[in-house]
Design a protein around this motif. Structure first.
Motif, PDB file in Angstrom:
ATOM      1  N   MET A 205       0.840  -1.190   0.000  1.00 49.30           N
ATOM      2  CA  MET A 205       0.000   0.000   0.000  1.00 49.30           C
ATOM      3  C   MET A 205       0.883   1.251   0.000  1.00 49.30           C
ATOM      4  O   MET A 205       1.026   1.940   1.000  1.00 49.30           O
ATOM      5  CB  MET A 205      -0.919  -0.007   1.228  1.00 49.30           C
ATOM      6  CG  MET A 205      -1.975   1.093   1.207  1.00 49.30           C
ATOM      7  SD  MET A 205      -3.133   0.973  -0.153  1.00 49.30           S
ATOM      8  CE  MET A 205      -4.130  -0.392   0.414  1.00 49.30           C
ATOM      9  N   SER A 208       1.111   6.174  -3.549  1.00 45.93           N
ATOM     10  CA  SER A 208       0.410   6.327  -4.829  1.00 45.93           C
ATOM     11  C   SER A 208      -0.899   5.544  -4.859  1.00 45.93           C
ATOM     12  O   SER A 208      -1.886   5.981  -5.457  1.00 45.93           O
ATOM     13  CB  SER A 208       1.313   5.874  -5.975  1.00 45.93           C
ATOM     14  OG  SER A 208       1.694   4.516  -5.812  1.00 45.93           O
ATOM     15  N   ARG A 209      -0.931   4.390  -4.200  1.00 47.65           N
ATOM     16  CA  ARG A 209      -2.166   3.604  -4.187  1.00 47.65           C
ATOM     17  C   ARG A 209      -3.227   4.276  -3.325  1.00 47.65           C
ATOM     18  O   ARG A 209      -4.416   4.229  -3.645  1.00 47.65           O
ATOM     19  CB  ARG A 209      -1.895   2.189  -3.706  1.00 47.65           C
ATOM     20  CG  ARG A 209      -3.113   1.289  -3.771  1.00 47.65           C
ATOM     21  CD  ARG A 209      -2.776  -0.162  -3.581  1.00 47.65           C
ATOM     22  NE  ARG A 209      -1.910  -0.653  -4.643  1.00 47.65           N
ATOM     23  CZ  ARG A 209      -1.466  -1.910  -4.720  1.00 47.65           C
ATOM     24  NH1 ARG A 209      -1.805  -2.782  -3.776  1.00 47.65           N
ATOM     25  NH2 ARG A 209      -0.694  -2.289  -5.711  1.00 47.65           N
ATOM     26  N   TYR A 213      -6.974   5.315  -4.579  1.00 44.81           N
ATOM     27  CA  TYR A 213      -8.216   5.026  -3.866  1.00 44.81           C
ATOM     28  C   TYR A 213      -8.982   6.314  -3.565  1.00 44.81           C
ATOM     29  O   TYR A 213     -10.218   6.337  -3.625  1.00 44.81           O
ATOM     30  CB  TYR A 213      -7.924   4.269  -2.579  1.00 44.81           C
ATOM     31  CG  TYR A 213      -7.564   2.826  -2.774  1.00 44.81           C
ATOM     32  CD1 TYR A 213      -8.093   2.093  -3.822  1.00 44.81           C
ATOM     33  CD2 TYR A 213      -6.693   2.179  -1.903  1.00 44.81           C
ATOM     34  CE1 TYR A 213      -7.759   0.759  -4.014  1.00 44.81           C
ATOM     35  CE2 TYR A 213      -6.354   0.838  -2.080  1.00 44.81           C
ATOM     36  CZ  TYR A 213      -6.895   0.137  -3.136  1.00 44.81           C
ATOM     37  OH  TYR A 213      -6.566  -1.171  -3.314  1.00 44.81           O
TER      38      TYR A 213
END
Length: 243
Positions: A205, A208-209, A213
């Motif tokens: 995680m 950028s993730r 989201y």
């Protein structure tokens, strides 16, 4: 001219509640991304900082910090643990851990020797022995997941022992001595066989993730409002030709 139907009170309430929830979730994800980027910057700064004596921060390391330390002790090189699911493993291999005994201290310090690609029990280089003066980052241990079957170390009788999760409580029980709450990730050394690239572990995680989201949550908020408007827009009656 666009005409609108009067919405029911419950439809307004549900739409507003959903939109607010999605926006708050998006903001939370952005906050998490900023938080993790702060940790990454601290980690990068720590990697080049001058080392401090280990005993200053050993038992109670500063929260959300990664001190670089120097420590002296002697190896228990016959008690080695192989972590066979390191996150940076792309071609198969193990992360190798060995305990270090400190002078006049019942607690042991678990040391991350580094990663060996394609290695296993039969391909380990000579294990450390004797006295040592070590430099490295004092890091939280790798995350622990759900290990089916319970303690994998207790049932093994040969060394080195292999595990898919490094649980410090299990290691302490296996060694019969308490451990310090973190592990020492040694500085890189071109003279050894181990790869020591201890990038702070956000592989599952990364920041950028979290931002991706956040974009999804904000998109859902916009979609909820758009659906509400579409459902409550009056259609113009079809024109008929009476000629």
């Amino acid at each position: 001219m666009t005409r609108w139907r009067r919405p029911a009170w419950w439809s307004v309430l549900l739409t507003v509640a959903a939109a607010v929830l999605f926006v708050r979730l998006g903001v939370w994800q952005l906050d998490r991304a900023d938080y993790k980027e702060t940790l990454v910057r601290r980690y990068a700064a720590a990697a080049t900082a001058p080392p401090v004596p280990f005993d200053r921060i050993a038992a109670a390391p500063p929260a959300e910090a990664f001190p670089r330390v120097v420590v002296h002790g002697h190896w228990l090189g016959d008690r080695v643990y192989l972590l066979d699911n390191p996150r940076h493993d792309a071609h198969g291999g193990v992360e190798v851990y060995a305990p270090l005994a400190l002078p006049d201290d019942s607690r042991l310090l678990l040391v991350d020797l580094g990663f060996l690609p394609g290695a296993g029990r039969a391909k380990l280089p000579p294990l450390p022995a004797g006295e040592a003066s070590l430099h490295g980052l004092y890091l939280p241990p790798p995350g622990v997941g759900l290990e089916l079957g319970g303690d994998a170390l207790a049932g093994q009788t040969q060394w080195p022992k292999t595990t898919i999760y490094l649980d410090l409580d299990q290691v302490a029980g296996d060694l019969g001595r308490p451990l310090y709450p973190r592990v020492l990730a040694l500085d890189a050394d071109p003279a050894v066989a181990y790869q020591r690239v201890h990038a702070f572990d956000f592989s599952s995680m990364p920041p950028s993730r979290h931002r991706a989201y956040a974009f999804q949550w904000f998109s859902l908020a916009v979609a909820v409002l758009a659906i509400f408007l579409v459902l409550h827009r009056k259609r113009r009656p079809r024109r008929t030709d009476n000629r």
